[in-house]
Design a protein around this motif. Sequence first.
Motif, PDB file in Angstrom:
ATOM      1  N   LYS A 165      -6.970   3.556   2.057  1.00 19.94           N
ATOM      2  CA  LYS A 165      -7.040   4.617   1.279  1.00 19.94           C
ATOM      3  C   LYS A 165      -8.535   4.888   0.869  1.00 19.94           C
ATOM      4  O   LYS A 165      -9.011   3.975   0.005  1.00 19.94           O
ATOM      5  CB  LYS A 165      -6.151   4.956   0.140  1.00 19.94           C
ATOM      6  N   ASP A 216      -3.518  12.414   1.806  1.00 17.84           N
ATOM      7  CA  ASP A 216      -4.504  11.117   1.532  1.00 17.84           C
ATOM      8  C   ASP A 216      -5.546  11.025   2.374  1.00 17.84           C
ATOM      9  O   ASP A 216      -5.088  10.811   3.524  1.00 17.84           O
ATOM     10  CB  ASP A 216      -3.802   9.878   1.197  1.00 17.84           C
ATOM     11  N   GLN A 217      -6.926  10.775   2.181  1.00 14.79           N
ATOM     12  CA  GLN A 217      -7.751  10.490   3.200  1.00 14.79           C
ATOM     13  C   GLN A 217      -7.819   8.854   3.356  1.00 14.79           C
ATOM     14  O   GLN A 217      -7.644   8.143   2.290  1.00 14.79           O
ATOM     15  CB  GLN A 217      -9.121  10.951   2.748  1.00 14.79           C
ATOM     16  N   VAL A 218      -7.746   8.518   4.777  1.00 15.31           N
ATOM     17  CA  VAL A 218      -7.879   7.014   5.000  1.00 15.31           C
ATOM     18  C   VAL A 218      -8.857   6.728   6.039  1.00 15.31           C
ATOM     19  O   VAL A 218      -9.212   7.722   6.801  1.00 15.31           O
ATOM     20  CB  VAL A 218      -6.376   6.690   5.529  1.00 15.31           C
ATOM     21  N   ARG A 275      -6.286  11.777   7.931  1.00 16.37           N
ATOM     22  CA  ARG A 275      -5.719  12.402   6.829  1.00 16.37           C
ATOM     23  C   ARG A 275      -4.190  12.020   7.037  1.00 16.37           C
ATOM     24  O   ARG A 275      -3.876  12.435   8.085  1.00 16.37           O
ATOM     25  CB  ARG A 275      -5.986  13.603   6.677  1.00 16.37           C
ATOM     26  N   LYS A 277       0.736  -1.149  -0.225  1.00 10.85           N
ATOM     27  CA  LYS A 277       0.047  -0.020   0.079  1.00 10.85           C
ATOM     28  C   LYS A 277       0.828   1.246  -0.121  1.00 10.85           C
ATOM     29  O   LYS A 277       1.706   1.202   0.622  1.00 10.85           O
ATOM     30  CB  LYS A 277      -0.927  -0.007   1.209  1.00 10.85           C
ATOM     31  N   GLN A 278       0.588   2.179  -0.886  1.00 13.82           N
ATOM     32  CA  GLN A 278       1.449   3.569  -0.956  1.00 13.82           C
ATOM     33  C   GLN A 278       0.186   4.508  -0.408  1.00 13.82           C
ATOM     34  O   GLN A 278      -1.032   4.531  -0.879  1.00 13.82           O
ATOM     35  CB  GLN A 278       1.731   3.624  -2.586  1.00 13.82           C
ATOM     36  N   PHE A 279       0.850   5.541   0.246  1.00 20.85           N
ATOM     37  CA  PHE A 279       0.180   6.725   0.899  1.00 20.85           C
ATOM     38  C   PHE A 279       1.108   7.754   0.603  1.00 20.85           C
ATOM     39  O   PHE A 279       2.107   7.713   0.456  1.00 20.85           O
ATOM     40  CB  PHE A 279      -0.245   6.365   2.332  1.00 20.85           C
ATOM     41  N   ALA A 280       0.369   8.847   0.654  1.00 23.83           N
ATOM     42  CA  ALA A 280       0.775  10.268   0.069  1.00 23.83           C
ATOM     43  C   ALA A 280       0.168  11.294   1.046  1.00 23.83           C
ATOM     44  O   ALA A 280      -0.743  10.948   1.641  1.00 23.83           O
ATOM     45  CB  ALA A 280       0.625  10.742  -1.100  1.00 23.83           C
TER      46      ALA A 280
END
Length: 63
Positions: free
Chosen positions: A62, A21-23, A32, A15-18
């Motif tokens: 995400k 990002d809302q999670v 966030r 999993k990639q998050f930036a």
Amino acid sequence: MPTSPFKAPVTPPPKQFAVGDQVTHDMYGLGRVIGIEDGIAVLVDFGSVQERILNPYTKMSKL
């Protein structure tokens, strides 16, 4: 053959998050991403609390 016992198991991509990002998290709810420790953890603001969620992020996805 799909039923072959020698077929390599399919592993999902990590999993990639930036930042931004809302999670959603199973325990903390909606949040966030406010920080990233590359491949180690993400810092998420859930409103009332900020949590450092460690990789592999199994309880977070995400939106």
